[in-house]
Design a protein around this motif. Structure first.
Motif, short mmCIF file in Angstrom:
data_model
loop_
_atom_site.label_atom_id
_atom_site.label_comp_id
_atom_site.label_asym_id
_atom_site.label_seq_id
_atom_site.Cartn_x
_atom_site.Cartn_y
_atom_site.Cartn_z
N ARG A 276 30.63 69.84 40.78
CA ARG A 276 31.49 71.00 40.56
C ARG A 276 32.84 70.85 41.23
NH1 ARG A 276 27.22 74.98 43.17
NH2 ARG A 276 27.48 73.27 44.67
N GLU A 277 33.03 69.81 42.04
CA GLU A 277 34.28 69.66 42.79
C GLU A 277 34.98 68.36 42.39
OE1 GLU A 277 33.27 69.82 46.87
OE2 GLU A 277 32.74 71.95 46.86
N ASN A 278 36.28 68.27 42.72
CA ASN A 278 37.04 67.06 42.46
C ASN A 278 36.43 65.88 43.19
OD1 ASN A 278 38.76 68.57 40.92
ND2 ASN A 278 40.35 68.77 42.51
N ILE A 279 36.51 64.71 42.56
CA ILE A 279 35.98 63.48 43.17
C ILE A 279 37.14 62.78 43.88
CG2 ILE A 279 34.83 61.29 42.76
CD1 ILE A 279 33.65 62.51 40.21
N VAL A 280 36.96 62.51 45.19
CA VAL A 280 37.99 61.81 45.98
C VAL A 280 37.40 60.48 46.42
CG1 VAL A 280 39.46 61.85 48.02
CG2 VAL A 280 39.00 63.98 46.75
N ILE A 281 37.98 59.36 45.93
CA ILE A 281 37.51 58.02 46.28
C ILE A 281 38.58 57.42 47.20
CG2 ILE A 281 36.66 55.82 45.41
CD1 ILE A 281 36.33 57.12 42.66
N GLN A 282 38.21 57.26 48.49
CA GLN A 282 39.20 56.86 49.49
C GLN A 282 39.43 55.36 49.49
OE1 GLN A 282 37.66 58.47 53.15
NE2 GLN A 282 39.03 60.24 53.03
N CYS A 283 40.72 54.98 49.72
CA CYS A 283 41.10 53.59 49.94
C CYS A 283 42.44 53.61 50.65
CB CYS A 283 41.18 52.81 48.63
SG CYS A 283 41.68 51.07 48.88
N GLU A 284 42.43 53.30 51.96
CA GLU A 284 43.66 53.25 52.75
C GLU A 284 43.79 51.85 53.32
OE1 GLU A 284 45.72 55.70 52.84
OE2 GLU A 284 44.46 57.28 51.96
N ALA A 285 45.05 51.36 53.40
CA ALA A 285 45.30 50.01 53.92
C ALA A 285 46.66 49.98 54.57
CB ALA A 285 45.19 48.98 52.81
N LYS A 286 46.86 49.00 55.45
CA LYS A 286 48.16 48.80 56.08
C LYS A 286 48.56 47.34 55.95
CE LYS A 286 46.24 47.83 60.66
NZ LYS A 286 46.24 48.21 62.08
N GLY A 287 49.84 47.04 56.11
CA GLY A 287 50.37 45.69 56.04
C GLY A 287 51.88 45.76 56.10
#
Length: 1321
Positions: free
Chosen positions: A56-67
């Motif tokens: 019933r809620e939005n799907i949030v698929i996380q992916c964070e990176a640095k460089g």
């Protein structure tokens, strides 16, 4: 590598690594550095591998990176590229790789199920995330089913199946009733791991129709309910009665009552089973048994022990729970169910498998061009996982070739790398139970040295502890680090230092001399850089007086001390804990600077109290136990003076101040109230201790002010309520530098000792006040109000200087200034002095005398001119003396008297003069030197006064009716005698005085014969002299008219209260004074004749007292016949009457009188009754003769009736009865009997006194008390006569009579009312 093992410390921590590399560079996490250095991407945050979402809620698929530069992001779905631009429901967050699938605006979660993977990429490589499996949560409804009621015999087992729908994730199961109350569970009834409800044996109370199984799906926050299940339990008796007709004999009549049964396993079935669990998970094993009585479950591991600290039993020991399982937990686990009839067991064979887990995960590698390095990827599992490598997200087998790279199984070896060798490598370890994926980059950099530690950073450490000086650096190739002490110091080497690979310099044991400036130098082939840091060494914080073990009685007060010593530059904080927790929030706990006090201690205050002292650099603590006990019969606490302080220390030495610290000694059960600090000046007064200051008993330091040129040492004395301790041992000595004096001498004065000099004096400075060697004084003076210059002289260390040749008594300005070898003291203030005084030159004039009375005169004079005083005017002296007495005309030795009148007074009073005398006087002025000349003598005379008492009075030649009196003239007639006065009166045996007779005698007589006196009578005489002014004081004497009884007190001079008239010849100056009766002090004190005069609400109580003067009386009263306590009223002063107020009308009261301080000394009781109030002068018929006669007749009639009754009762016996006679109106005024000289008074036989004239008695002269105990006595005016129930007359007669006082012996007694009639029976 380190040259020595590093010593970690929280006080010198640095974030040193972005990652740690074997044989590679360390890249510190410095934000500025990271902004400047190129870096391949690194995944910093991603969603879990198995990601169950709420549909019933939005799907949030996380992916964070640095460089560096910032990476770009892309996604794959189910192994193919996921083009988010083509799906309107999917967006990517700015500067991030996180996807947001918009389900709430029309999207369906089921459409986005799949496997997702994120790639972060920049010019130096690409990093990938795990495979993220997206699945929406499911909470399906229960399938409809028809549930038949469960009919169960009592004692049988039962299983109620739940069978919940399959959800994602699996639901949580629980059983409730229709009222949403959880069903109670026990060893007999419990829920299994599969959700079913198991009954080991059913009981009648298990009958109900609302066994409901609920399934809760947490992701969707929904609860599903199964249809209610009905259970009915039948006992064997009821079952036989209800269905006997429908069943065969063997089915029902063969059934037996409830019988006990041995255990049978309901789950698991059979004798053995298997269980596979993964490493790190929770192992749950279950055994549920049926039987009657209810079986008890026990668990064992065959061939081993259950792991300690990880084993738990749940569900009434039916479930075995082992957390964090490992391969070692594999084996056979046996559950045993047992009751009184037997046992059953089941063996579960457990195998622990393992998904891959890291042994060595690959770590980022930073290399310089031309360097070598390795990436290692080692994992384990059961079965053992396989290792595969990827480069920038592509399998390494098909990735672009790199000549510097070589793959060897779980290791990649790099040789002579170049900047193009930079990439991100992925290691994948997998088996049938899961996989691991790790990213590790290789970053090839060429950078000159950089030092990241701030310049001139200050490090502060505690002495004797490690000091770590940071030199965070970066460079590629890796720079070499060197340390120097000081800007131009030599390089540091040796065992006293430890050099860490991260650039940190460690001093394992820092001392005071370790403080200073340290320089760090970093160099590589591309450059060199240096940085300086500062090191300060601080004194350690110490608890010098720790809290001590205390045993305190309940409700007492206790105090724990925590006295600390710390570096003066550090600010300590003190925290108190109780049992390692915060102190209770209770106002009884008082936290002071150096102590914790607990007021009104209770049992819950028992425990361990800890004092923690924290500074920014160190922390110390100390604990003590408090034991609270009840008040035991233990010996009394011994209180004593405190023990002396110890460990005195001087710190913060300055020229004019120093800090003294000490450790208090034992207070010996009496808290220390203050400390007294003393000092010794070994330079000027060795061995002499002086008071310096004192501080509160809670302080252990004091800031002391110092004087220059003093060799100080200090000692401390503790003081408590018992006394002072012995002094502490002296501190070390401290010599202050010399200086010019700070102050000038005190008490400077200028006073001449001779008329022509001026003596200047002062208090010399004490040794420590000199401030230096060579102490001298500059003495200066000049005449006041004259334009003279100052005259000065410098003298040695003395206390006075004499100026000669001065005028007599003139004012001078004087000042004294101190100086020493280093200079002068501040300019001194001026004082006014005078040169020497001389005797006054003139006498006071116009002396006048005014005689006020025979003993007092006032003298006046004119003041002398101040110039002739020649000194400080102190006053005037009056000399006066008696020349002669005017009555005797005889001179005697002249004794001069002196009165001094201070200041400029011009009159005075002359007291204590003798009457009728001639006096002389003169007046003189007085200054500081002495007296001036006397004024001419002034003569004055005093008038007559009253004489003193006659010098003696003797009574001689007593006969039957005469006495001879002889006397001497007054010692001090104080005038011309005009006559003598003689007064006398008889005294009876009750110490009462008769009529007073007064005789005037000429002044030239010295004796007198008194005739016509009563025989056997004692007389008291009063004799004094008169002048024209008045009578003098009298002399008294007593005598008796019988010679052989002159020295004996007769037992009875007169009887009764009346006196007969005394007849003897009188001279013309002789007259009789109307009789007055008053008490003469008795040998033994007593209170008698207590009488009452009662009104409606009050009563006047009066009495007669014989005894010592100044007795304090009290009146006690209460209701007659009552057992209540007596009420007490205090009599004001020594009066012999008192008014009782607030009485109840018509009530009989008892009363008695006592004297304070005389134990047991009280009067006999009297009874009175209140009645209507009457006017004070009302005439009462009770005073009339006819009424008295009538009352006597009534009394006689009553008496006769009583006698007749008594005779009849005793059958004719005869007893004499005392006859009554008429009572007189007032017995106090009966005449004295002429035949025996006694005073007539009525008395009955009990008084043992002669009957009064006219009374009759029986012929045998006896009156028995049991025959008659009545009498009518003392009639007077009164009211309210009445008869009691027993026929007694209790009416009270009262009246007011005023007795005329004898001259000179006036009485203030209250009127004595006549006593009430006595009872006839």
């Amino acid at each position: 590598m380190m040259k020595k093992m590093s010593i970690p410390t929280s006080k010198a921590s640095l974030v040193l690594f972005l990652c740690q590399i074997i044989s590679a560079l360390d890249v510190p996490l410095d934000s500025k550095l990271l902004e400047e250095l190129s870096q391949p991407p690194t995944i910093t945050q991603q969603s879990p591998k198995d990601y169950i979402v709420d549909p019933r809620e939005n799907i949030v698929i996380q992916c964070e990176a640095k460089g560096k530069p910032p990476p770009s992001f892309s996604w794959t779905r189910n192994g193919t590229h996921f083009d988010i631009d083509k799906d309107a429901q999917v967006t990517m967050k700015p500067n991030s790789g996180t996807l947001v699938v918009n389900i709430m605006n029309g999207g369906k979660a089921e459409a986005y199920e799949g496997v997702y993977q994120c790639t972060a990429r920049n010019e130096r490589g690409a990093a990938i995330s795990n495979n993220i499996v997206i699945r929406p949560s499911r909470s399906p409804l229960w399938t409809k089913e028809k549930l038949e009621p469960n009919h169960v015999r009592e004692g049988d087992s039962l299983v109620l199946h739940c069978r919940p729908p399959v959800g994602l994730p699996p639901p949580i199961i629980f059983w409730m009733d229709n009222a949403f109350q959880r069903l109670p569970q026990s060893e007999r009834v419990s829920q299994g791991l599969n959700g079913d409800l198991y009954f080991a044996n059913v009981q009648p109370e298990d009958t109900r129709e609302d066994y409901i199984c609920y399934a809760r799906f947490n992701h969707t926050q929904t609860i599903q309910q199964k249809q209610p299940i009905s259970v009915k339990v039948f006992s064997m008796d009821s079952l036989n009665d209800t269905i006997a007709a429908n069943l065969s004999d063997t089915d029902i009549y063969g059934a037996k009552p409830v019988t006990e049964r041995p255990p049978v396993l309901l789950t698991p079935t059979g004798s053995t089973s298997t269980k596979v669990e993964l490493r790190g998970n929770v192992l749950l094993l279950e055994c549920i048994a049926a039987g009657l009585p209810t079986p008890v479950i026990r668990w064992i591991k065959e061939g081993g022990e259950l792991p300690a600290n990880r084993t738990f039993f749940e569900n009434f020991k039916k479930t075995l729970k082992i957390i964090d399982v490992s391969e070692a937990d594999s084996g056979n686990y046996k559950c045993i169910a047992r009751n009184t009839l037997g046992s059953v067991h089941h063996v579960i064979s457990v195998t622990v498998k393992a998904a891959p887990y890291w042994i060595t995960a690959p770590r980022n590698l930073v290399l310089s061009p031309g360097e070598d390095g390795t990436l290692i990827c080692r994992a384990n599992g059961n079965p053992k996982p396989s290792i595969s490598w990827l480069a920038n997200g592509v399998p390494i087998a098909i990735a672009p070739e790199d000549p510097s790279r070589k793959v060897d199984g779980d290791t990649i070896i790099f040789s002579h790398v170049q900047e193009r060798s930079s990439a991100v490598y992925q290691c994948n370890a997998s088996n049938e139970y899961g996989y691991l994926l790790a990213n590790a980059f290789v970053n090839v950099l060429a950078e000159p040295p950089r030092i990241l530690t701030p310049a001139n950073k200050l490090y502060q450490v505690i002495a004797d502890s490690p000091a770590l000086l940071d030199c965070a650096y970066f460079g590629s190739p890796k720079p070499e680090i060197e340390w120097f002490k000081g800007v131009k110091g030599s390089i540091l080497r040796g065992n006293e230092y430890v050099f860490h690979d991260n650039g940190t310099l460690e001093i394992p044991v820092a001392q005071k001399d370790s403080a200073g400036t340290y320089t760090c130098v970093a160099r590589n082939e591309l450059g060199k850089i240096q940085n300086e840091v500062q090191l300060e060494i601080k004194d350690p914080t110490m608890i010098i007086k720790q809290p001590e073990y205390k045993v305190i009685q309940r409700y007492g007060q206790v105090s724990f001390e925590c006295i600390i010593k710390h570096d003066s530059t550090l600010l300590p904080t003190v925290i108190w804990l109780k049992d390692n927790d915060e102190l209770p929030d209770d106002e009884r706990f008082l936290v002071g600077k150096d102590n914790l006090t607990i007021m009104n201690v209770t049992d819950k205050d028992d425990g361990t109290y800890t004092c923690i002292v924290n500074t920014t650099l160190d922390s110390v603590s100390a604990s003590a136990v408090l034991t609270v006990v009840a008040a035991p019969p233990t010996p009394a606490i011994i209180y004593a003076r405190p023990n002396p302080p110890f460990d005195l220390e001087l710190t913060g030495q300055l020229e004019r101040s120093i800090e003294l610290s000490w450790i208090p000694g034992d207070e010996n059960n009496s808290p220390i109230t203050n400390f007294v600090i003393e000092y010794e000046d070994a330079l000027h007064e060795p061995g002499v201790w002086h008071y310096q200051t004192e501080v509160s008993g809670t302080q252990t330091t004091a800031q002391l002010k110092l004087s220059p040129y003093v060799n100080y040492s200090f000692r401390v004395i503790a003081v408590n309520k018992i006394g002072r301790s012995q002094p502490s041992e002296p501190s070390e000595q401290y010599l202050t530098k010399s200086a010019s004096p700070d102050e000038n001498p005190a008490n400077v004065q200028g006073i001449g000792s001779e008329p022509d000099n001026l003596v200047i004096t002062w208090e010399p400075l004490k040794g420590f006040q000199s401030n230096g060697p060579g102490l001298q004084y500059k003495v200066s003076w000049r005449q006041k109000d004259v334009d003279d210059e100052w005259t000065s002289v410098i003298v040695a260390n003395v206390s006075k200087y004499i100026v000669s040749g001065t005028p007599t008594f003139v004012p001078y300005e004087v000042k004294v200034q101190a100086l020493n070898d280093l200079g002068y003291a501040p300019e001194p203030s001026e004082v006014i002095g005078h040169s020497g005084e001389d005797l006054p030159m003139v006498a006071p004039g116009n002396v006048q005398v005014h005689v006020i009375n025979s003993t007092l005169a006032k003298v006046h004079w004119d003041p002398v001119p101040l110039k002739t005083v020649r000194g400080h005017l102190q006053g005037y002296k009056v000399y006066y003396w008696k020349v002669q007495s005017l009555s005797r005309r005889s001179r005697r030795h002249v004794e001069k008297k002196i009165l001094t009148f201070r200041g400029n007074k011009t009159f005075g009073m002359l007291p204590g003069l003798e009457p009728y005398s001639s006096y002389k006087l003169n007046v003189r002025v007085v200054n500081g030197k002495g007296e001036g000349p006397a004024s001419p003598d002034k003569v004055f005379k005093t008038p007559e006064g009253v004489p003193s008492s006659p010098s003696f009075l003797k009574i001689t030649n007593p006969t039957l009716d005469s006495l001879t009196l002889e006397w001497g003239s007054p010692t001090h007639p104080n005038g011309v005698l005009t006559s003598y006065t003689l007064k006398f009166q008889p005294i009876n045996n009750t110490h009462e005085l008769g009529p007073l007779v007064e005789i005037r005698i000429p002044a030239n007589e010295s004796s007198l014969i008194l005739k016509n006196l009563n025989y056997s009578t004692r007389y008291k005489f009063y004799f004094n002299a008169q002048t024209s002014v008045g009578s003098g004081s009298q002399i008294t004497e007593e005598a008796v008219t019988i010679m052989d009884e002159a020295g004996i007190l007769r037992p009875a001079v007169g009887v009764g209260k009346g006196y007969s008239e005394i007849l003897f010849a009188t001279s013309p100056v002789m007259h009789t004074v109307r009789p007055t009766f008053y008490k003469v002090q008795s040998l033994y004190p007593r209170i008698r004749n207590v009488t009452t005069a009662a009104a409606e609400t009050y009563a006047n109580i009066s009495w007669e007292y014989e005894g010592p003067d100044h007795a304090n009386f009290y009146v006690e009263y209460g209701v007659a016949g009552s057992k209540e306590d007596w009420k007490k009223e205090i009599v004001n002063g020594s009066r012999s009457f008192f008014v009782l107020k607030g009485l109840t009308p018509g009530t009989a009261y008892k009363v008695r009188v006592g004297a304070e301080g005389l134990s047991g000394f009280r009067s006999s009781e009297d009874v009175f009754e209140t009645g209507p109030a009457m006017a004070s002068r009302q005439v009462d018929i009770a005073t009339q003769g006819w009424f008295i006669g009538l009352m006597c007749a009534v009394a006689l009639l009553i008496l006769i009736l009583l006698i007749v009754c008594f005779i009849r009762r005793n059958k004719g016996g005869k007893y004499p009865v005392k006859e009554k006679e008429d009572a007189h109106a007032d017995p106090e005024i009966q005449p004295m009997k002429e035949d025996d000289g006694t005073f007539g008074e009525y008395s009955d036989a009990e008084d043992h006194k002669p009957l009064k004239k006219g009374s009759r008695t029986p012929s045998d002269r006896t009156v028995k008390k049991e025959d008659s105990d009545d009498s009518l006595v003392d009639y007077g005016e009164g009211v309210n006569g009445q008869f009691n129930e027993d026929g007694s007359f209790i009416g009270q007669y009262s009246g007011k009579k005023e007795k005329e006082p004898a001259e000179g012996n006036e009485s203030s007694e209250a009127p004595s009312p006549v006593n009430a009639m006595n009872s006839f029976v």
